[in-house]
Design a protein around this motif. Structure first.
Motif, mmCIF file in Angstrom:
data_model
loop_
_atom_site.group_PDB
_atom_site.id
_atom_site.type_symbol
_atom_site.label_atom_id
_atom_site.label_comp_id
_atom_site.label_asym_id
_atom_site.label_seq_id
_atom_site.Cartn_x
_atom_site.Cartn_y
_atom_site.Cartn_z
ATOM 1 N N PRO A 123 0.818 -1.227 0.000
ATOM 2 C CA PRO A 123 0.000 0.000 0.000
ATOM 3 C C PRO A 123 0.844 1.265 0.000
ATOM 4 O O PRO A 123 0.471 2.273 -0.619
ATOM 5 C CB PRO A 123 -0.808 -0.102 1.303
ATOM 6 C CG PRO A 123 -0.210 -1.197 2.091
ATOM 7 C CD PRO A 123 0.630 -2.042 1.201
ATOM 8 N N THR A 124 2.001 1.218 0.657
ATOM 9 C CA THR A 124 2.788 2.454 0.760
ATOM 10 C C THR A 124 3.435 2.839 -0.573
ATOM 11 O O THR A 124 3.484 4.021 -0.913
ATOM 12 C CB THR A 124 3.868 2.353 1.865
ATOM 13 O OG1 THR A 124 4.361 1.037 1.913
ATOM 14 C CG2 THR A 124 3.326 2.740 3.208
ATOM 15 N N ILE A 125 3.891 1.850 -1.354
ATOM 16 C CA ILE A 125 4.501 2.215 -2.651
ATOM 17 C C ILE A 125 3.415 2.771 -3.581
ATOM 18 O O ILE A 125 3.644 3.764 -4.281
ATOM 19 C CB ILE A 125 5.262 1.027 -3.316
ATOM 20 C CG1 ILE A 125 5.982 1.476 -4.597
ATOM 21 C CG2 ILE A 125 4.368 -0.144 -3.652
ATOM 22 C CD1 ILE A 125 7.172 2.326 -4.400
ATOM 23 N N PHE A 126 2.203 2.172 -3.537
ATOM 24 C CA PHE A 126 1.154 2.702 -4.419
ATOM 25 C C PHE A 126 0.677 4.072 -3.949
ATOM 26 O O PHE A 126 0.425 4.956 -4.761
ATOM 27 C CB PHE A 126 0.001 1.703 -4.544
ATOM 28 C CG PHE A 126 0.360 0.564 -5.458
ATOM 29 C CD1 PHE A 126 0.607 0.801 -6.806
ATOM 30 C CD2 PHE A 126 0.501 -0.725 -4.976
ATOM 31 C CE1 PHE A 126 0.974 -0.231 -7.655
ATOM 32 C CE2 PHE A 126 0.878 -1.762 -5.819
ATOM 33 C CZ PHE A 126 1.119 -1.518 -7.165
ATOM 34 N N MET A 127 0.600 4.225 -2.624
ATOM 35 C CA MET A 127 0.230 5.545 -2.090
ATOM 36 C C MET A 127 1.259 6.576 -2.568
ATOM 37 O O MET A 127 0.911 7.654 -3.052
ATOM 38 C CB MET A 127 0.233 5.471 -0.557
ATOM 39 C CG MET A 127 -0.146 6.745 0.140
ATOM 40 S SD MET A 127 -0.275 6.436 1.916
ATOM 41 C CE MET A 127 1.284 7.053 2.462
ATOM 42 N N HIS A 128 2.523 6.199 -2.469
ATOM 43 C CA HIS A 128 3.592 7.106 -2.894
ATOM 44 C C HIS A 128 3.465 7.456 -4.382
ATOM 45 O O HIS A 128 3.518 8.624 -4.767
ATOM 46 C CB HIS A 128 4.951 6.464 -2.615
ATOM 47 C CG HIS A 128 6.093 7.216 -3.211
ATOM 48 N ND1 HIS A 128 6.528 8.415 -2.713
ATOM 49 C CD2 HIS A 128 6.872 6.961 -4.295
ATOM 50 C CE1 HIS A 128 7.519 8.861 -3.449
ATOM 51 N NE2 HIS A 128 7.745 8.008 -4.433
ATOM 52 N N ILE A 129 3.300 6.433 -5.191
ATOM 53 C CA ILE A 129 3.259 6.656 -6.644
ATOM 54 C C ILE A 129 2.087 7.556 -7.025
ATOM 55 O O ILE A 129 2.263 8.574 -7.702
ATOM 56 C CB ILE A 129 3.178 5.305 -7.396
ATOM 57 C CG1 ILE A 129 4.506 4.547 -7.231
ATOM 58 C CG2 ILE A 129 2.855 5.514 -8.869
ATOM 59 C CD1 ILE A 129 4.481 3.123 -7.766
ATOM 60 N N TYR A 130 0.888 7.215 -6.558
ATOM 61 C CA TYR A 130 -0.300 7.995 -6.942
ATOM 62 C C TYR A 130 -0.188 9.440 -6.442
ATOM 63 O O TYR A 130 -0.410 10.388 -7.193
ATOM 64 C CB TYR A 130 -1.575 7.342 -6.391
ATOM 65 C CG TYR A 130 -2.018 6.156 -7.211
ATOM 66 C CD1 TYR A 130 -2.750 6.332 -8.378
ATOM 67 C CD2 TYR A 130 -1.702 4.857 -6.828
ATOM 68 C CE1 TYR A 130 -3.144 5.244 -9.145
ATOM 69 C CE2 TYR A 130 -2.094 3.764 -7.596
ATOM 70 C CZ TYR A 130 -2.809 3.964 -8.747
ATOM 71 O OH TYR A 130 -3.187 2.896 -9.509
ATOM 72 N N LEU A 131 0.135 9.567 -5.158
ATOM 73 C CA LEU A 131 0.089 10.912 -4.570
ATOM 74 C C LEU A 131 1.184 11.824 -5.116
ATOM 75 O O LEU A 131 0.928 12.985 -5.439
ATOM 76 C CB LEU A 131 0.185 10.831 -3.036
ATOM 77 C CG LEU A 131 -0.952 10.059 -2.350
ATOM 78 C CD1 LEU A 131 -0.849 10.178 -0.836
ATOM 79 C CD2 LEU A 131 -2.313 10.548 -2.814
ATOM 80 N N THR A 132 2.410 11.310 -5.244
ATOM 81 C CA THR A 132 3.491 12.207 -5.698
ATOM 82 C C THR A 132 3.334 12.582 -7.178
ATOM 83 O O THR A 132 3.654 13.707 -7.558
ATOM 84 C CB THR A 132 4.896 11.600 -5.476
ATOM 85 O OG1 THR A 132 4.911 10.284 -5.991
ATOM 86 C CG2 THR A 132 5.308 11.614 -4.029
ATOM 87 N N ILE A 133 2.835 11.649 -7.975
ATOM 88 C CA ILE A 133 2.678 11.978 -9.401
ATOM 89 C C ILE A 133 1.638 13.092 -9.570
ATOM 90 O O ILE A 133 1.876 14.096 -10.267
ATOM 91 C CB ILE A 133 2.306 10.731 -10.222
ATOM 92 C CG1 ILE A 133 3.530 9.825 -10.359
ATOM 93 C CG2 ILE A 133 1.785 11.117 -11.616
ATOM 94 C CD1 ILE A 133 3.311 8.537 -11.122
#
Ligand code: HEM
Length: 359
Positions: A123-133
């Motif tokens: 969940p944290t890598i996807f949270m990172h990817i979606y939010l930062t992009i």
């Protein structure tokens, strides 16, 4: 510039037949008195090359028009925004493919998914990817002066929107950093320092939201630090090819990670006989994998692991020095508009706190 007095009327301005410039009544004060060059200064012209000159003049006037429409006061601000803002947006758009989960599994550096499929990191890598992009793309609008001056409410809403996405996104990235690139300490520490710098600058920018000069500096730092990972990637790309040519660099891998990448126990045993030890869990055996960009996925990933931490530290250093240099160079231009008066930097400490609408 023909009008110098702040008390000049709109009618007088129109009478000059100059193109309409909303900042004209105080523009001469800001630019000339503070040692900045006139934005409309003529480009030196060479009598020897008339065709090149006219093409260049055309481009220059398009550049100036766009710069003026977007509200930039300094000659190179638009250029800087195109280069650095373009890099940020370009990076975000290029990595947007990672918003598709299968691509994170298949296209991240070999071995990364070994960790990212686990309950803490998925969940944290996807949270990172979606939010930062998304934050990275929307952040660019914060740097358009015309939006700040004419649609302050939009600047505020977009600013909070970007921060609400960026801060949790960076926290997510920092959690993943524990295992990114094999959890190598060099990159872990770089990510932790970078994450702390970004969150700290963003909080300082928020705390100083009404002191616009300080707000500007902290927000410039926030975005610049966020972009350090882009420079890190470029530095790592160069470094991995260099060390691959040298041929004597290695990265440490666990045997279960190697098995996950090669998917063939016999191949693992052949290439890394230590991994075949009986009675020992492959997760407890570590072997050195040669860093090479031109052999297979495993050695390529080893070259990334060996270089990414160094790239990250180089990126952090370049971005810290770069933004502090830029902030100091643009100190004079960083003035507030209060009614018809641009507020100088010296006034800041004495000035009462003002609403962000004033700049
Ligand atoms: C706008 C800025 C950023 C964007 C758009 C972004 C996007 C991404 C994407 C798409 C990935 C997936 C892997 C890949 O595409 O190669 C990723 C990985 C990662 N990001 Fe970011 N990131 C940004 C900034 C940061 C920052 C500031 C940090 C650190 C605090 C960070 C930490 C990480 C970590 C640890 C990984 C896993 C490394 C890997 O396996 O590739 N990112 N990021």
């Amino acid at each position: 510039m023909q009008v110098n007095s702040p008390s000049t009327s709109i009618a007088e301005v129109s009478a000059t037949n100059a193109p309409f410039n909303p900042y004209l009544p105080f523009a001469s004060h800001s630019m000339k008195q503070d040692g900045l060059e006139d934005f409309d200064e003529k480009v030196p012209q060479s009598p020897k090359a008339p065709s090149t000159r006219s093409r260049f003049d055309g481009l220059t006037s398009i550049y100036r028009s766009v710069s003026w429409i977007l509200g930039f006061r300094e000659r190179y601000s638009l250029l800087l925004m195109i280069i650095f803002g373009g890099a940020l947006v370009g990076f975000c758009l290029a990595r947007a493919m990672m918003m598709r989960p299968a691509n994170v599994r298949d296209l991240t550096i070999a071995g990364e998914w070994f960790w990212y499929r686990q309950p803490l990191y998925k969940p944290t890598i996807f949270m990172h990817i979606y939010l930062t992009i998304i934050a990275g793309i929307f952040a660019i609008f914060q740097f358009i002066p015309a939006i700040r001056r004419r649609m302050m409410i939009l600047h505020r809403i977009n600013g909070y929107f970007v921060l609400i996405l960026l801060i949790p996104g960076i926290v997510g990235g920092t959690i993943v950093a524990r295992r990114a690139f094999g959890g190598e300490l060099n990159s872990q520490s770089g990510y932790y320092v970078l994450g702390s710098l970004i969150v700290f600058s963003a909080c300082m920018g928020l705390l100083n939201v009404k002191q616009t000069r300080k707000h500007r500096k902290w927000m410039l730092r926030t975005v610049t630090f966020t972009c350090a990972t882009i420079t890190a990637r470029l530095a790592s790309i160069c470094a991995r090819h260099i060390i691959s040519k040298i041929g004597t660099y290695y990265a440490v891998w666990r045997c279960d990670e190697i098995l996950f990448v090669l998917q063939d126990a016999n191949a693992v045993d052949q290439a890394y006989p230590e991994c075949g030890q009986t009675g020992v869990s492959p997760g407890n055996i570590h072997v050195a994998v040669r860093a090479a960009t031109n052999v297979d996925n495993l050695e390529y990933a080893a070259s990334v692991r060996a270089t990414f931490g160094m790239g990250l530290w180089i990126g952090i250093l370049i971005h810290i020095v770069g933004i502090e240099f830029y902030i100091r160079r643009t100190e004079d231009a960083n003035q507030h508009r209060r009614g018809f008066v641009l507020q100088r930097e010296d006034d800041e400490d004495d000035a009462p706190k003002r609403a962000p609408d004033d700049y």
